[in-house]
Scaffold this active site. Structure first.
Site, mmCIF file in Angstrom:
data_model
loop_
_atom_site.group_PDB
_atom_site.id
_atom_site.type_symbol
_atom_site.label_atom_id
_atom_site.label_comp_id
_atom_site.label_asym_id
_atom_site.label_seq_id
_atom_site.Cartn_x
_atom_site.Cartn_y
_atom_site.Cartn_z
ATOM 1 N N CYS A 93 0.854 -1.200 0.000
ATOM 2 C CA CYS A 93 0.000 0.000 0.000
ATOM 3 C C CYS A 93 0.887 1.246 0.000
ATOM 4 C CB CYS A 93 -0.938 0.007 1.201
ATOM 5 S SG CYS A 93 -2.333 -1.132 1.045
ATOM 6 N N ASP A 137 10.816 -6.726 -8.689
ATOM 7 C CA ASP A 137 11.052 -7.263 -7.343
ATOM 8 C C ASP A 137 12.433 -6.803 -6.876
ATOM 9 O OD1 ASP A 137 9.781 -9.934 -5.640
ATOM 10 O OD2 ASP A 137 11.837 -9.288 -5.192
ATOM 11 N N HIS A 168 -6.226 -2.779 -1.507
ATOM 12 C CA HIS A 168 -5.630 -3.830 -0.680
ATOM 13 C C HIS A 168 -6.534 -5.060 -0.569
ATOM 14 C CE1 HIS A 168 -3.052 -5.412 2.584
ATOM 15 N NE2 HIS A 168 -4.183 -6.036 2.896
ATOM 16 N N ASN A 211 1.874 -16.486 -3.923
ATOM 17 C CA ASN A 211 1.995 -17.189 -2.649
ATOM 18 C C ASN A 211 0.851 -16.760 -1.737
ATOM 19 O OD1 ASN A 211 4.437 -18.412 -3.446
ATOM 20 N ND2 ASN A 211 5.583 -16.582 -2.880
ATOM 21 N N GLY A 236 4.161 -19.483 1.809
ATOM 22 C CA GLY A 236 5.380 -18.682 1.898
ATOM 23 C C GLY A 236 5.157 -17.203 1.607
ATOM 24 N N HIS A 259 -0.146 -10.167 -4.460
ATOM 25 C CA HIS A 259 0.791 -9.849 -5.540
ATOM 26 C C HIS A 259 1.025 -11.087 -6.368
ATOM 27 C CE1 HIS A 259 3.046 -10.953 -1.917
ATOM 28 N NE2 HIS A 259 3.943 -11.510 -2.714
ATOM 29 N N HIS A 297 3.764 -12.803 -8.826
ATOM 30 C CA HIS A 297 5.145 -12.794 -9.302
ATOM 31 C C HIS A 297 5.124 -13.204 -10.774
ATOM 32 C CE1 HIS A 297 7.121 -12.993 -5.199
ATOM 33 N NE2 HIS A 297 5.930 -13.491 -4.882
HETATM 34 P P1 AMP Z 1 6.020 -13.177 -1.119
HETATM 35 O O1 AMP Z 1 7.015 -14.045 -0.411
HETATM 36 O O2 AMP Z 1 5.226 -13.914 -2.161
HETATM 37 O O3 AMP Z 1 5.152 -12.415 -0.152
HETATM 38 O O4 AMP Z 1 6.868 -12.134 -1.953
HETATM 39 C C1 AMP Z 1 7.192 -10.858 -1.515
HETATM 40 C C2 AMP Z 1 8.161 -10.299 -2.521
HETATM 41 O O5 AMP Z 1 8.241 -8.902 -2.332
HETATM 42 C C3 AMP Z 1 9.586 -10.860 -2.400
HETATM 43 O O6 AMP Z 1 9.973 -11.461 -3.630
HETATM 44 C C4 AMP Z 1 10.428 -9.613 -2.081
HETATM 45 O O7 AMP Z 1 11.693 -9.640 -2.685
HETATM 46 C C5 AMP Z 1 9.549 -8.496 -2.632
HETATM 47 N N1 AMP Z 1 9.730 -7.184 -2.033
HETATM 48 C C6 AMP Z 1 9.729 -6.875 -0.711
HETATM 49 N N2 AMP Z 1 9.865 -5.542 -0.544
HETATM 50 C C7 AMP Z 1 9.928 -4.998 -1.775
HETATM 51 C C8 AMP Z 1 10.069 -3.665 -2.273
HETATM 52 N N3 AMP Z 1 10.163 -2.597 -1.445
HETATM 53 N N4 AMP Z 1 10.121 -3.464 -3.605
HETATM 54 C C9 AMP Z 1 10.022 -4.522 -4.439
HETATM 55 N N5 AMP Z 1 9.886 -5.799 -4.042
HETATM 56 C C10 AMP Z 1 9.854 -6.042 -2.730
#
Ligand code: AMP
Length: 118
Positions: free
Chosen positions: A5, A28, A44, A82, A88, A95, A97
């Protein structure tokens, strides 16, 4: 405040690729593949488990557009979302990926023996 957010409202910077009224795509911060983009709704939702289906329907063409922009629409890519503790999920804002730019393997699943869960 939820991390993503804060990215939506500009409090935390992101390396943006594409944005419209509903979604943002950004790189990422800790890429797991040569191309690793995160796609989030601006509204959100905690995860895929609680998202409004209309948002997911709108998200599909946005993901396709991101794939074209980063040049993986022809070579292929993977989308992952995820969900929750066993999934995880670290950031509790839905989000997707988008991973690509190389031949992807399922290596990180090797530690789980599916037979144990039957
Ligand atoms: P998840 O484990 O599916 O919740 O993935 C969270 C993802 O967010 C991870 O791949 C992190 O590397 C990524 N992440 C965390 N903080 C940031 C940020 N400020 N900018 C970009 N990616 C981020």
């Amino acid at each position: 405040m939820c991390l993503f957010c804060s990215i939506v409202n500009g409090e935390i910077p992101s390396n943006k690729i594409l944005e419209n009224d509903d979604f943002i795509a950004f790189h990422d911060i800790n890429p797991k593949a040569p191309i690793h983009i995160l796609i989030i709704p601006k509204i959100h939702f905690d995860s895929l488990q609680t998202v409004n289906p209309e948002i997911m329907a709108k998200m599909t063409p946005f993901i396709q557009e991101v794939a074209k922009l980063v040049g993986v629409d022809k070579t292929g890519y993977r989308v992952i979302s995820n969900v929750g503790e066993d999934g995880g999920q670290e950031v509790k804002h839905l989000h997707i990926h988008l991973l690509g730019g190389t031949k992807l393997h399922f290596g990180h699943f090797h530690d789980a023996d599916p037979k144990n869960n039957l």
